[in-house]
Design a protein around this motif. Structure first.
Motif, PDB file in Angstrom:
ATOM      1  N   UNK A 175       0.862  -1.179   0.000  1.00 37.31           N
ATOM      2  CA  UNK A 175       0.000   0.000   0.000  1.00 37.31           C
ATOM      3  C   UNK A 175       0.899   1.231   0.000  1.00 37.31           C
ATOM      4  N   UNK A 176       0.641   2.149  -0.916  1.00 38.73           N
ATOM      5  CA  UNK A 176       1.514   3.321  -1.045  1.00 38.73           C
ATOM      6  C   UNK A 176       0.753   4.620  -0.834  1.00 38.73           C
ATOM      7  N   UNK A 177       1.490   5.613  -0.353  1.00 43.46           N
ATOM      8  CA  UNK A 177       0.957   6.962  -0.149  1.00 43.46           C
ATOM      9  C   UNK A 177       1.869   7.972  -0.830  1.00 43.46           C
ATOM     10  N   UNK A 178       1.252   8.990  -1.386  1.00 42.32           N
ATOM     11  CA  UNK A 178       1.983  10.159  -1.883  1.00 42.32           C
ATOM     12  C   UNK A 178       1.337  11.380  -1.248  1.00 42.32           C
ATOM     13  N   UNK A 179       2.122  12.175  -0.497  1.00 41.22           N
ATOM     14  CA  UNK A 179       1.625  13.443   0.035  1.00 41.22           C
ATOM     15  C   UNK A 179       2.331  14.556  -0.713  1.00 41.22           C
ATOM     16  N   UNK A 180       1.539  15.430  -1.322  1.00 36.53           N
ATOM     17  CA  UNK A 180       2.073  16.505  -2.159  1.00 36.53           C
ATOM     18  C   UNK A 180       1.702  17.845  -1.543  1.00 36.53           C
ATOM     19  N   UNK A 181       2.700  18.706  -1.403  1.00 34.89           N
ATOM     20  CA  UNK A 181       2.484  20.045  -0.857  1.00 34.89           C
ATOM     21  C   UNK A 181       2.972  21.072  -1.871  1.00 34.89           C
ATOM     22  N   UNK A 182       2.125  22.042  -2.182  1.00 35.38           N
ATOM     23  CA  UNK A 182       2.518  23.080  -3.141  1.00 35.38           C
ATOM     24  C   UNK A 182       3.534  24.011  -2.475  1.00 35.38           C
ATOM     25  N   UNK A 183       4.655  24.205  -3.144  1.00 31.71           N
ATOM     26  CA  UNK A 183       5.727  25.022  -2.582  1.00 31.71           C
ATOM     27  C   UNK A 183       5.325  26.502  -2.547  1.00 31.71           C
ATOM     28  N   UNK A 184       5.644  27.137  -1.421  1.00 26.07           N
ATOM     29  CA  UNK A 184       5.493  28.592  -1.279  1.00 26.07           C
ATOM     30  C   UNK A 184       4.081  29.067  -1.633  1.00 26.07           C
TER      31      UNK A 184
END
Length: 317
Positions: A175-184
């Motif tokens: 089971x995989x997770x990707x957490x993405x955060x927009x920079x600045x």
């Protein structure tokens, strides 16, 4: 004798003046001893066409027939009064929702002698119930959807994470997770305004949704400018490819960023992890570990991917 006949006429008049449809079936012959004339007004079938229980059964919706017939026969044989809801076919091929209320009449020896009951038209009630159910489902869906981007929200993600974690533990699949955060992103809002910020979030959400198309994949807004992908049956190699596609997808949107410390267009940092639930590992530990990887990516310069694997709580690497 005359009084008895008059009483019988009164009772029949009362029964036939109601909207409920009275009926009686002789148990030994399985034939209708009586059915009210209101049946024709409701279903279109003439009163005289209701001869045997076969007429009742064959004029029932095919999807309801076996269930209702089996239930009514079993209850009647046991001498138990009962009710049944089903769709009855009209003479012109449409269907009306009916509720049959059945009373079992026994003779002096306790044997079933006849069935008497009433048919009620419950179509309007069913329509109201179906509308309430539709509204409930709609509200439930809204409660699981992010109002701005239209993708799943944190509540939906939390629910599905628990479900998929249990399934991964059972099946042994990754089971995989990707957490993405927009920079600045704060600087983006300051430079371009919150309306532009909302549009930026919606465009990125749409891009992520296009990357995770399998039925069990979840793309959710995790909070603020963070998004999360829940990817069942996805191993380390596969999730790295998806993570890179996320980075490339954000870059390809070419959303201008007038105040970024990283680039002149919007970029993103990602934490990526794969787990094979084992022993005392919990879904929350896994999520927290991937979240730490995200912050490692951000503190390491942003616009990059940080990865890790979990096999046991102490085995993050």
């Amino acid at each position: 004798m005359q009084d008895a006949l008059e009483d019988a006429d009164v009772y029949r008049t009362l029964l036939e003046s109601t909207r409920a449809i009275p009926w009686k079936i002789d148990w030994a012959t399985m034939r209708f001893a009586y059915i009210g004339p209101q049946i024709e007004a409701l279903l279109g079938w003439p009163q005289g066409s209701w001869t045997t229980v076969e007429d009742w059964a064959t004029r029932m919706h095919p999807e309801d027939r076996a269930r209702v017939v089996d239930f009514c026969v079993a209850q009647s044989q046991a001498g138990v009064d009962h009710e049944a809801d089903y769709r009855a076919m009209t003479r012109d091929g449409h269907y009306v929702w009916i509720r049959d209320v059945v009373h079992v009449v026994r003779n002096a020896e306790g044997e079933v002698q006849s069935l008497v009951g009433f048919m009620f038209d419950i179509s309007e009630r069913k329509k109201a119930e179906e509308e309430l159910l539709r509204l409930h489902r709609e509200l439930e869906q809204l409660s699981m959807t992010d109002g701005l981007t239209g993708i799943a929200n944190r509540r939906m993600f939390d629910t599905r994470l628990g479900t998929e974690w249990k399934e991964a533990r059972r099946s042994g699949q990754p089971l995989s997770l990707v957490i993405l955060d927009i920079d600045c992103f704060k600087q983006y809002n300051d430079a371009h305004g919150h309306v532009a910020g909302d549009e930026c979030l919606k465009r990125i959400a749409g891009m992520l949704g296009a990357l995770a198309r399998r039925p069990r994949d979840v793309v959710a807004r995790f909070g603020g400018e963070e998004f999360i992908l829940l990817l069942p049956d996805t191993d380390e190699n596969a999730v790295r490819g998806i993570a890179q596609a996320c980075v490339d997808g954000v870059a390809q949107l070419r959303i201008p960023h007038g105040d970024s410390e990283v680039h002149d267009v919007v970029t993103a940092s990602l934490g990526v992890g794969t787990a094979r639930p084992d022993g005392d590992t919990t879904a929350r530990e896994f999520l927290a570990g991937v979240d730490r990887l995200l912050y490692a990516a951000k503190s390491g310069g942003r616009n990059r991917i940080e990865t890790g694997n979990w096999h046991r709580p102490s085995a993050a690497r």
